[in-house]
Design an enzyme around this catalytic site. Structure first.
Site, PDB file in Angstrom:
ATOM      1  N   SER A 260       0.857  -1.297   0.051  1.00 16.75           N
ATOM      2  CA  SER A 260       0.097  -0.006  -0.327  1.00 16.75           C
ATOM      3  C   SER A 260       0.996   1.303   0.001  1.00 16.75           C
ATOM      4  CB  SER A 260      -0.970  -0.104   1.276  1.00 16.75           C
ATOM      5  OG  SER A 260      -0.206   0.026   2.379  1.00 16.75           O
ATOM      6  N   LYS A 261       0.253   2.508  -0.084  1.00 15.87           N
ATOM      7  CA  LYS A 261       0.806   3.615  -0.250  1.00 15.87           C
ATOM      8  C   LYS A 261       1.654   3.913   0.989  1.00 15.87           C
ATOM      9  CE  LYS A 261      -2.106   5.928  -3.443  1.00 15.87           C
ATOM     10  NZ  LYS A 261      -1.119   6.221  -4.525  1.00 15.87           N
ATOM     11  N   ARG A 262       1.386   3.439   2.278  1.00 14.96           N
ATOM     12  CA  ARG A 262       2.337   3.723   3.382  1.00 14.96           C
ATOM     13  C   ARG A 262       3.715   2.904   3.276  1.00 14.96           C
ATOM     14  NH1 ARG A 262       2.239  -0.674   7.300  1.00 14.96           N
ATOM     15  NH2 ARG A 262       0.867  -2.364   6.988  1.00 14.96           N
ATOM     16  N   HIS A 263       3.725   1.830   2.457  1.00 17.68           N
ATOM     17  CA  HIS A 263       5.034   1.366   2.113  1.00 17.68           C
ATOM     18  C   HIS A 263       6.113   2.067   1.031  1.00 17.68           C
ATOM     19  CE1 HIS A 263       2.794  -1.985   3.332  1.00 17.68           C
ATOM     20  NE2 HIS A 263       3.715  -2.064   4.196  1.00 17.68           N
ATOM     21  N   GLU A 270       3.904   6.512 -10.342  1.00 18.43           N
ATOM     22  CA  GLU A 270       4.325   7.117  -9.154  1.00 18.43           C
ATOM     23  C   GLU A 270       5.940   6.923  -9.155  1.00 18.43           C
ATOM     24  OE1 GLU A 270       0.902   6.950  -5.921  1.00 18.43           O
ATOM     25  OE2 GLU A 270       1.857   5.229  -6.092  1.00 18.43           O
TER      26      GLU A 270
END
Length: 489
Positions: A260-263, A270
């Site tokens: 996910s984006k938190r990683h 991107e």
């Protein structure tokens, strides 16, 4: 099916995810390895989540990766349209075929009635399976329900299809990646293939599209395995050839949770925006669940395609190691032709006044600063001291490398010698700097690296960076003199 035909069929409900890119790549590799066709299809039946911006992102991302398709919405082909929303007139015909064969039936259940069934199953701690209450409605009962204003959905009769084509309720298929997979179809329940508003569900539309586009192999994520059993039954009910299926393990984050984006970055666009080279990204993604036969990790797309073997793809989940991607991207940056690299670097350093440097000087700057970087976006910081008159000092640099008595003596002597330095002849300038270091070592016992730390700190605000010869040459005598005098002041 004699010809190998594979497809990538993303849903435009978001930017192209790196997991979808891996699926696209493996399909591309399989097609090239087997002299087959690679097809792009846009599955946009979910109108509420579909966006033109996401469709554009899918096209741009796949093109950036170099995964050129043989057939698709933009290039056409013999089996179009290649966008599902343009194929809505096709699906009802095949739903009617299933109705006529007895493998489907009209369902008039309201959402409230279906929810009540689910709640009842939940109370009894049972897995929900549709009750089949509409399967044997008479024509008069259907007419009455229509008179009430109810519009029917069309459900596929799993039990009738299973009984017609199999000896038991257990359905098997041989997966290209995972081997034998099976499921008890009595646990599936009759599922909707056409909604009451006349639009097809995913499992129905994808079968019709793959059948009409003569798709021979379907390579996709393992989250589709449960769908595959439903789709096989539809193929059989239509009397169609069943493609061979291969399901890839999931891509997980380093902590083994869902990526996910938190990683970090998760969409191809991107990664590109952060300065990852698409060749490196493709190379890295190819190694998520597959290994080259010779063990070499750095390979071109053509080399990977020639070596690719779907049967040797791991059936396990893969870990997306950002550190390894960074290392690999750094290797590509180091080896890239400097002119090509400079062109790619410009968008990442355009906040600087590039007009200050000639094309040749800019190439020297990129060549001198590319060694330690892992992504092109790092160049904005690593090249900043080549632009403008003034610089910013890293924390502690001014106090430790410029403001001391020893550093000031070095800077003052350097300033006194500047007019004798030949900035127009790099070889001579290098020798003069070597002589400068030797002078302080022989006369004051100061190590050459300490001497150069002082000069570097005054000119760049840092103690690490590009080769000093390149820094002096690109900055030029006037800018060097200004920064040295300011450091002394």
């Amino acid at each position: 099916m004699d010809e190998v035909r594979v497809r990538i069929a993303p849903s435009p409900s978001g930017n192209l995810h790196i997991g979808t890119a891996r699926t696209a790549l493996f399909n591309y590799l399989f097609a090239k390895k087997n002299n087959g066709k690679y097809i792009l299809r846009i599955e946009d039946t979910d109108a509420e989540r579909t966006s033109q911006a996401y469709i554009d992102n899918i096209f741009d991302s796949l093109k950036a990766l170099g995964l050129k398709w043989d057939e698709g919405p933009d290039v056409g082909g013999d089996f179009g349209p290649y966008t599902q929303s343009e194929r809505f007139d096709i699906y009802p015909k095949y739903a009617q075929i299933l109705l006529d064969k007895g493998f489907a039936y009209e369902c008039f259940c309201t959402p409230e009635e279906l929810e009540a069934e689910k709640e009842e199953a939940s109370k009894n701690k049972q897995a929900y399976v549709y009750s089949k209450k509409c399967e044997n409605l008479t024509e008069s009962q259907k007419a009455q329900l229509r008179a009430e204003g109810r519009k029917p959905a069309v459900r596929f009769s799993v039990s009738k299809a299973q009984q017609a084509f199999h000896n038991s309720s257990i359905l098997h298929f041989d997966d290209l990646v995972k081997g034998d997979l099976h499921q008890d179809t009595s646990l599936i329940g009759d599922f909707v293939i056409m909604k009451s508003n006349g639009t097809p569900t995913y499992n129905f539309a994808v079968v019709i599209d793959d059948m009409l586009m003569k798709i021979s192999h379907i390579i996709r994520g393992e989250d589709h395995i449960s769908n595959t059993f439903k789709q096989i039954l539809i193929y059989e009910a239509l009397g169609a050839d069943i493609p061979k299926f291969g399901h890839l393990g999931m891509i997980l984050a380093p902590d083994r949770s869902k990526l996910s984006k938190r990683h970090g970055a998760t969409a191809v666009s991107e990664f590109v925006e952060k300065g990852y080279l698409t060749e490196a990204l493709l190379n890295f993604v190819a190694l998520l669940g597959w290994s080259p036969s010779d063990g070499a990790e750095i390979k071109t797309l053509d080399e990977i395609a020639q070596d690719f073997r779907i049967g040797e793809v791991s059936s396990s989940n893969s870990i997306f190691e950002y550190d390894k991607l960074n290392w690999m991207n750094g290797q590509y940056i180091k080896k890239m032709d400097i002119k090509e690299l400079t062109k790619l670097a410009i968008p990442f350093i355009k906040k600087h006044n590039l007009a200050e440097l000639t094309e040749e000087q800019l190439e020297k700057v990129i060549a001198a600063t590319r060694e330690p970087i892992t992504v092109l976006s790092e160049l904005e910081h690593d090249t900043s001291y080549f632009f403008g008159k003034d610089i910013e000092y890293d924390e502690g640099v001014k106090e430790e490398n410029i403001d001391t008595e020893q550093a000031q003596n070095i800077l003052k002597y350097f300033a006194s010698q500047l007019e004798t330095y030949d900035f127009d002849v790099p070889e001579k300038l290098h020798q003069q700097m070597a002589d400068f270091r030797t002078y302080f070592k022989e006369n004051y016992g100061i190590k050459p690296k300490v001497t150069m730390w002082t000069i570097r700190a005054a000119l760049t605000g840092r103690t690490r960076g590009a080769d000093m010869g390149v820094i002096l040459e690109v900055l030029g005598k006037d800018k060097v003199k200004y920064r040295i005098e300011k450091a002394i002041a």
